[in-house]
Write a protein that holds these residues in place. Structure first.
Motif, PDB file in Angstrom:
ATOM      1  N   HIS A 250     -40.844 -13.011 103.089  1.00 61.85           N
ATOM      2  CA  HIS A 250     -39.615 -12.233 102.870  1.00 61.85           C
ATOM      3  C   HIS A 250     -38.345 -13.080 102.859  1.00 61.85           C
ATOM      4  CE1 HIS A 250     -39.734 -12.335 107.251  1.00 61.85           C
ATOM      5  NE2 HIS A 250     -38.548 -11.797 107.335  1.00 61.85           N
ATOM      6  N   HIS A 251     -38.525 -14.386 102.809  1.00 61.62           N
ATOM      7  CA  HIS A 251     -37.360 -15.238 102.590  1.00 61.62           C
ATOM      8  C   HIS A 251     -37.806 -16.518 101.900  1.00 61.62           C
ATOM      9  CE1 HIS A 251     -33.196 -16.749 104.116  1.00 61.62           C
ATOM     10  NE2 HIS A 251     -33.422 -17.017 102.854  1.00 61.62           N
ATOM     11  N   ARG A 252     -37.509 -16.599 100.611  1.00 59.68           N
ATOM     12  CA  ARG A 252     -37.895 -17.790  99.850  1.00 59.68           C
ATOM     13  C   ARG A 252     -36.699 -18.366  99.125  1.00 59.68           C
ATOM     14  NH1 ARG A 252     -44.020 -16.843  97.505  1.00 59.68           N
ATOM     15  NH2 ARG A 252     -44.876 -16.189  99.520  1.00 59.68           N
ATOM     16  N   ALA A 253     -36.910 -19.551  98.581  1.00 56.07           N
ATOM     17  CA  ALA A 253     -35.841 -20.243  97.855  1.00 56.07           C
ATOM     18  C   ALA A 253     -35.562 -19.546  96.531  1.00 56.07           C
ATOM     19  CB  ALA A 253     -36.258 -21.688  97.601  1.00 56.07           C
ATOM     20  N   GLY A 254     -34.316 -19.661  96.089  1.00 56.09           N
ATOM     21  CA  GLY A 254     -33.953 -19.154  94.767  1.00 56.09           C
ATOM     22  C   GLY A 254     -34.203 -20.224  93.714  1.00 56.09           C
ATOM     23  N   ALA A 255     -33.565 -20.053  92.561  1.00 56.86           N
ATOM     24  CA  ALA A 255     -33.824 -20.927  91.416  1.00 56.86           C
ATOM     25  C   ALA A 255     -33.559 -22.401  91.737  1.00 56.86           C
ATOM     26  CB  ALA A 255     -32.988 -20.477  90.230  1.00 56.86           C
ATOM     27  N   ASN A 256     -32.590 -22.682  92.607  1.00 52.46           N
ATOM     28  CA  ASN A 256     -32.280 -24.087  92.912  1.00 52.46           C
ATOM     29  C   ASN A 256     -33.190 -24.673  93.992  1.00 52.46           C
ATOM     30  OD1 ASN A 256     -31.479 -22.883  95.221  1.00 52.46           O
ATOM     31  ND2 ASN A 256     -29.345 -23.547  95.158  1.00 52.46           N
ATOM     32  N   ASP A 257     -34.255 -23.931  94.333  1.00 51.76           N
ATOM     33  CA  ASP A 257     -35.239 -24.394  95.296  1.00 51.76           C
ATOM     34  C   ASP A 257     -34.687 -24.545  96.722  1.00 51.76           C
ATOM     35  OD1 ASP A 257     -37.967 -24.637  95.173  1.00 51.76           O
ATOM     36  OD2 ASP A 257     -37.913 -26.808  95.418  1.00 51.76           O
ATOM     37  N   GLN A 258     -33.547 -23.934  96.996  1.00 53.63           N
ATOM     38  CA  GLN A 258     -32.952 -24.028  98.334  1.00 53.63           C
ATOM     39  C   GLN A 258     -33.105 -22.704  99.080  1.00 53.63           C
ATOM     40  OE1 GLN A 258     -31.501 -26.937  99.632  1.00 53.63           O
ATOM     41  NE2 GLN A 258     -32.555 -27.651  97.796  1.00 53.63           N
ATOM     42  N   LEU A 259     -33.432 -22.799 100.353  1.00 54.11           N
ATOM     43  CA  LEU A 259     -33.408 -21.626 101.220  1.00 54.11           C
ATOM     44  C   LEU A 259     -31.976 -21.452 101.726  1.00 54.11           C
ATOM     45  CD1 LEU A 259     -36.605 -22.365 103.322  1.00 54.11           C
ATOM     46  CD2 LEU A 259     -36.237 -20.301 101.961  1.00 54.11           C
ATOM     47  N   ASP A 260     -31.600 -20.232 102.049  1.00 56.06           N
ATOM     48  CA  ASP A 260     -30.278 -20.008 102.650  1.00 56.06           C
ATOM     49  C   ASP A 260     -30.495 -19.340 104.016  1.00 56.06           C
ATOM     50  OD1 ASP A 260     -31.291 -17.740 101.474  1.00 56.06           O
ATOM     51  OD2 ASP A 260     -29.371 -17.017 100.687  1.00 56.06           O
ATOM     52  N   LEU A 261     -31.026 -20.115 104.938  1.00 58.87           N
ATOM     53  CA  LEU A 261     -31.432 -19.571 106.229  1.00 58.87           C
ATOM     54  C   LEU A 261     -30.225 -19.178 107.069  1.00 58.87           C
ATOM     55  CD1 LEU A 261     -34.318 -22.007 107.256  1.00 58.87           C
ATOM     56  CD2 LEU A 261     -34.455 -19.836 106.015  1.00 58.87           C
ATOM     57  N   LEU A 262     -30.343 -18.049 107.739  1.00 61.06           N
ATOM     58  CA  LEU A 262     -29.341 -17.637 108.725  1.00 61.06           C
ATOM     59  C   LEU A 262     -29.559 -18.507 109.972  1.00 61.06           C
ATOM     60  CD1 LEU A 262     -29.848 -13.876 107.991  1.00 61.06           C
ATOM     61  CD2 LEU A 262     -27.725 -15.149 107.580  1.00 61.06           C
ATOM     62  N   PRO A 263     -28.529 -18.655 110.804  1.00 62.28           N
ATOM     63  CA  PRO A 263     -28.672 -19.560 111.963  1.00 62.28           C
ATOM     64  C   PRO A 263     -29.895 -19.253 112.830  1.00 62.28           C
ATOM     65  CG  PRO A 263     -26.391 -18.856 111.714  1.00 62.28           C
ATOM     66  CD  PRO A 263     -27.182 -18.093 110.689  1.00 62.28           C
ATOM     67  N   TRP A 264     -30.161 -17.986 113.094  1.00 60.09           N
ATOM     68  CA  TRP A 264     -31.316 -17.654 113.939  1.00 60.09           C
ATOM     69  C   TRP A 264     -32.630 -17.916 113.207  1.00 60.09           C
ATOM     70  CZ3 TRP A 264     -34.524 -13.953 111.967  1.00 60.09           C
ATOM     71  CH2 TRP A 264     -33.980 -13.102 110.986  1.00 60.09           C
ATOM     72  N   GLU A 265     -32.623 -17.848 111.877  1.00 59.29           N
ATOM     73  CA  GLU A 265     -33.850 -18.188 111.138  1.00 59.29           C
ATOM     74  C   GLU A 265     -34.105 -19.689 111.246  1.00 59.29           C
ATOM     75  OE1 GLU A 265     -32.595 -16.322 107.249  1.00 59.29           O
ATOM     76  OE2 GLU A 265     -34.720 -15.797 107.266  1.00 59.29           O
ATOM     77  N   GLN A 266     -33.036 -20.464 111.114  1.00 61.44           N
ATOM     78  CA  GLN A 266     -33.175 -21.915 111.274  1.00 61.44           C
ATOM     79  C   GLN A 266     -33.708 -22.230 112.669  1.00 61.44           C
ATOM     80  OE1 GLN A 266     -32.680 -24.404 108.844  1.00 61.44           O
ATOM     81  NE2 GLN A 266     -33.824 -25.496 110.452  1.00 61.44           N
ATOM     82  N   ALA A 267     -33.210 -21.479 113.664  1.00 61.14           N
ATOM     83  CA  ALA A 267     -33.687 -21.695 115.035  1.00 61.14           C
ATOM     84  C   ALA A 267     -35.179 -21.362 115.143  1.00 61.14           C
ATOM     85  CB  ALA A 267     -32.874 -20.844 116.012  1.00 61.14           C
ATOM     86  N   MET A 268     -35.617 -20.308 114.443  1.00 63.16           N
ATOM     87  CA  MET A 268     -37.053 -19.969 114.450  1.00 63.16           C
ATOM     88  C   MET A 268     -37.871 -21.082 113.798  1.00 63.16           C
ATOM     89  SD  MET A 268     -37.645 -15.840 113.837  1.00 63.16           S
ATOM     90  CE  MET A 268     -38.087 -16.150 112.187  1.00 63.16           C
TER      91      MET A 268
END
Ligand code: GLA
Length: 697
Positions: A577-595
Motif C-alpha cells: 500500500h505504499h510504492r514508488a511512483g514513476a520516478n522510482d522514489q518512495l515518499d515515506l512519512l516520518p513514522w513510515e521511515q521509522a518503521m
C-alpha cells in the motif's frame, strides 16, 4: 495517554507538538479488550530440524510398480539415476504414521483460476496449493511450525546447505547435486540465475508473490560459481533473515530451459506480455521441481497433476516420494471447498471464511463425518489499508490524489479507525468466541506481539467526526457526506468519495468491504466498493489503482520472520500500500521511515532480546500511526479427509506458509485399505513439455 503522532520519530518530534495539542480533546487511545478465549485443538510435536530429514545417498531406491514398468520398457531411466546424488531423505521416525504406501489422490477444490504456468513472470496458478505443490524453493518454511523455538531457521530445500564468510557479507549456498526437472533436464544454478537476473532484477517482470531485488536486501547481489554453488553478497553482515525470503514464494526458480527462450532478451520482437503469457493453462506438462506436474486442464472444471518421476525426495527406506499419485484441483469456489471437504467429496480445506464456521462445525461434529476439522490459533486477519503513496503511483486523478492526501494525514486515519465498530464487524461474520478486536499490526497471541506496545483507538464515532471537522472535512451541502475543503485541487467542495478494493472470490472479503462501506457512511464518508475477481484485484492493487484496499494479511504479521521485508516499505515495490511512483522514489512519512529503520535493524541483528525490543517499537509505530486499519482477527481450521495419514498434529492453516506446505504433502499417504479409485489418469506419467497430456505405456 494521549495520542502523539510523531512520538517515535526523533527529529520530527518538534513538528508534532502542535498536532498533539490540537487533537487532545478529540480522540484518545483506549483499553484493548483481550481476545475471547479460544483454544487451538492439537499441539505440534516440536522437534529439531535434523529429526525431520537429511540429505544422503541410500543403498537402494524404489518406486511405484507402474513407474518401474516405464523403466523396464526403456521409457524412463532407473530410479537411482533419476534421483540426485544425495536425495532429501524424510525420516520415518518423524512421520506421524510412518512409511507410506503409493496410490490415491488428494482432491482439492479451489476458488481461483489458473492464468497460466509462468509463476516466474507473475502468473497465478489459481492458488489453493497448486503452485505450492509445483514449486520448490531454495529454502522452506511451512513445516517450521513443528520446529523447536531454539532451532528456528529456514529449512534447507533446493539449497541443501550454506555457510557465511568470516566477515558475514557473503553467503555461499550449495544446491542439491544431480537433481532433475520433471522432464529429466538437470536442475542447476542456471535456473536460479535465470530467475534472479531475468525476472527479479528485470523491472519489467514481477514474479508471483512479488519478489523484487530489495526482497533480499538493498544492494544484494547473487552469482553462480559453478553448477551447484550460489554466492550471495549482502551490504550488512550476517543478515540471516534473508534466508527466509528464499523460501516460498520469493525464490522458487522456474525451468530456465523452457522459460528463457521466451524472455524478451532472448527472442526478437517478444514483448513482456507475450513472455508472461507464453504458457497458458492449456500448455501441459510444464517441467517442475515439485512433486506433481499438470497433465490436464479443463476450464472452470479441473486441473489434474500426476506424480513427477524425477522428484528428488525419498523416505528413509528409499521409496521415492510423493506417495500420492495424483492431485486434483476442482475449479469451483472457496466456499465450496469448505462444503465439499466437510461432505467428503473434496479432501482438503483451509476453513478460513468465518461465515461458514457454524455449519462446518455442526457437520464435522458427527463421529461418522468423513473429515476431521481442527482449529488452530487466530492467524487469519484482515486490514483496511489506505494507499499512502502521494507520489503518483497508479496515476491517480484529482479525486484519488485528494484521497491520497487524506490517507497521508494522521488525523484522517485515526478518524477512520475510530469509526470502525470492530465488535459489530466481527459478529457480522460469525457469532461466538471466534473473532477478536484487531487494531492492526502484529496479531495477538503470536511470538512478537506485545499488548503494551499496541495502541488501540476504540469505537468513537463522535470523536471521529470531530477529528474530520478539525482537518476541514465537514458536510457543507447537508447530504450527510462530508465535502472536500474548497481549496482542494480539482475536487474542492465535492463529496468525499473513496473506493475500496476487495476480492470477489471470498465472501469474507466482500462482507468486510460492505461492513466498511456501512460504517463509513455513519462517519459521513461515501465508500464505493470495487469488488474484483482475485487476479484482477491483485493486478489492480499491484498497479496502485486503489484508494483503500481490504486485504487478508500475509505471514509477516504472524511469524515476523517470514516475509519480514513486507512489514514496511523497505523497497520501492515491496509494501502493498505504499510504492514508488514513476520516478522510482518512495515518499515515506516520518513514522513510515521509522518503521523501515526498525525492520532493517531487525533483519540486521540476530540478537533475540534486541529483536523482541524492535518489534515492540514496530507495533507501536504501526498502531499509533495507523499504518493499516485492523478489521478482525480469527482462527482457521484445517479440514482433511480422515483417510489420509501422516498429517502432522497441530498443523496451522496459516503461519510461515499455508497448510498445503505445512503438512508436507509429499509425505502424506492413504493406507492401502482406505484407498479409493479417484485417479483420473491411473498408470500414466507426465508427457513431454507442451504435449497434450500424460502418457501411458
Ligand atoms: C488461497 C486460499 C488459502 C490457501 C492459499 C494457498 O489463498 O484462500 O486458504 O489455500 O490459497 O496458496
Amino acid at each position: 495517554m494521549k495520542r502523539h503522532v510523531f512520538a517515535l520519530t526523533g527529529a520530527s518530534l518538534l513538528l508534532g507538538v502542535s498536532v498533539i495539542a490540537a487533537q487532545a480533546q478529540t480522540i484518545s487511545p483506549g483499553e484493548l479488550p483481550d481476545p475471547p478465549k479460544f483454544d487451538a485443538q492439537g499441539t505440534p510435536n516440536f522437534v529439531g530440524m535434523a529429526d525431520i530429514f537429511e540429505y544422503k545417498a541410500l543403498p537402494a531406491y524404489s518406486e511405484p510398480d507402474f513407474v518401474k514398468a516405464f523403466v523396464d520398457a526403456g521409457k524412463l531411466p532407473p530410479v537411482a539415476e533419476r534421483l540426485p546424488k544425495e536425495p532429501m531423505v524424510f525420516k520415518a521416525s518423524n512421520m506421524p504414521d510412518g512409511i507410506g504406501v503409493y496410490g490415491d489422490v488428494m482432491r482439492h477444490v479451489i476458488g481461483g483460476r489458473p492464468e497460466g504456468w509462468n509463476y516466474t513472470a507473475g502468473q497465478s496458478q489459481g492458488w489453493g496449493g497448486i503452485d505450492i505443490g509445483m514449486s520448490e524453493c531454495l529454502t522452506r518454511t511451512g513445516p517450521l511450525f513443528t520446529v523447536k523455538a531454539e532451532e528456528l531457521a529456514p529449512m534447507p530445500n533446493l539449497a541443501k546447505s550454506w555457510e557465511w564468510s568470516e566477515d558475514g557479507h557473503k553467503l555461499t549456498m550449495h544446491l542439491i547435486e544431480g537433481a532433475k526437472w520433471s522432464d529429466g533436464v538437470p536442475f542447476t544454478t542456471k535456473d536460479a540465475m535465470f530467475y534472479w537476473e531475468k525476472n527479479v532484477l528485470d523491472p519489467n517482470v514481477s514474479p508471483l508473490n512479488g519478489a523484487t531485488p530489495e526482497t533480499f536486501g538493498e544492494g544484494t547481489t547473487l552469482e553462480a560459481t559453478d553448477d551447484y554453488t550460489l554466492v550471495w553478497t549482502f551490504k550488512d553482515a550476517f543478515p540471516a533473515q534473508y534466508i527466509y525470503q528464499m523460501a516460498y514464494g520469493t525464490f522458487c526458480p522456474g525451468p530456465a530451459h523452457i522459460l528463457a527462450p521466451e524472455h524478451p532478451d532472448n527472442k526478437a520482437g517478444q514483448t513482456y506480455d507475450q513472455y508472461k503469457n507464453a504458457f497458458p493453462p492449456e500448455y501441459m506438462n510444464i517441467p517442475v521441481m515439485g512433486a506433481w506436474v499438470p497433465v490436464e486442464y479443463r476450464a472452470d472444471d479441473i486441473v489434474v497433476l500426476r506424480r513427477n518421476p524425477y522428484y528428488w525426495k525419498v523416505d528413509d527406506q528409499g521409496n521415492q516420494l510423493p506417495y500420492l499419485n495424483e492431485m486434483h484441483y476442482r475449479l469451483s469456489t472457496w466456499a465450496d471447498r469448505d462444503v465439499q471437504a466437510v461432505a467428503g467429496t473434496g479432501d482438503f480445506s483451509n476453513l478460513e471464511q468465518a461465515e461458514s464456521y457454524v455449519e462446518a462445525l455442526k457437520r464435522s461434529a458427527d463421529a461418522a463425518a468423513p473429515a476431521r476439522l481442527a482449529f488452530g490459533a487466530r492467524t487469519i486477519g484482515y486490514t483496511l489499508y489506505p494507499n499512502l503513496s502521494g507520489n503518483g503511483w497508479g496515476e491517480p486523478d484529482a479525486r484519488a490524489q485528494a484521497v491520497r492526501e487524506l490517507n497521508r494525514n494522521a488525523d484522517f486515519r485515526v478518524a477512520v479507525t475510530s469509526a470502525i465498530d470492530r465488535q459489530a464487524l466481527g459478529e457480522s461474520l460469525v457469532k461466538g468466541p471466534f473473532t477478536a478486536i484487531y487494531p492492526g499490526g502484529l496479531y495477538a497471541g503470536t511470538t512478537y506481539y506485545d499488548k503494551g506496545s499496541t495502541v488501540y483507538y476504540p469505537y468513537n464515532l463522535d470523536g471521529a467526526k470531530a477529528l474530520l471537522a478539525k482537518i476541514g472535512l465537514t458536510d457543507t451541502d447537508g447530504n450527510g457526506i462530508v465535502n472536500f475543503p474548497a481549496e482542494t485541487p480539482g475536487v474542492g467542495g465535492k463529496d468525499v468519495e473513496i473506493t475500496v478494493l476487495a476480492n470477489a472470490d471470498y465472501q469474507t472479503d466482500k462482507s468486510l468491504a460492505e461492513g466498511v462501506v456501512a460504517q463509513m457512511e455513519k462517519l459521513g464518508i461515501r465508500v464505493i466498493p470495487n469488488i474484483l475477481t482475485g487476479t484482477q484485484r491483485d493486478a489492480t492493487e499491484q498497479s496502485g489503482k486503489f484508494d483503500w484496499t481490504v486485504r487478508r494479511n500475509g505471514s509477516e504479521l504472524i511469524s515476523v520472520v517470514q516475509g519480514t521485508v513486507a512489514l514496511a516499505p523497505t523497497g520501492p515495490r515491496i509494501s502493498a500500500h505504499h510504492r514508488a511512483g514513476a520516478n522510482d522514489q518512495l515518499d515515506l512519512l516520518p513514522w513510515e521511515q521509522a518503521m523501515v529503520d526498525v525492520v532493517n535493524k531487525f533483519i540486521a541483528t540476530n540478537d533475540a532480546a534486541e529483536r523482541v525490543e524492535l518489534m515492540k517499537q514496530y507495533q507501536k509505530l504501526y498502531t499509533e500511526n495507523v499504518n493499516g486499519i485492523g478489521l478482525t482477527q480469527y482462527p482457521g481450521a484445517l479440514i482433511i479427509n480422515k483417510r489420509f495419514a501422516n498429517i502432522p498434529a497441530g498443523a496451522p492453516i496459516f503461519m510461515f506458509n499455508w497448510a498445503e506446505d505445512n503438512i508436507i504433502r509429499e509425505r502424506v499417504f492413504v493406507p492401502a485399505d482406505k484407498q479409493q479409485n479417484y485417479e483420473l489418469h491411473p498408470n500414466t506419467l507426465p508427457g513431454a513439455p507442451g504435449s497434450a497430456g500424460p502418457v501411458a505405456l
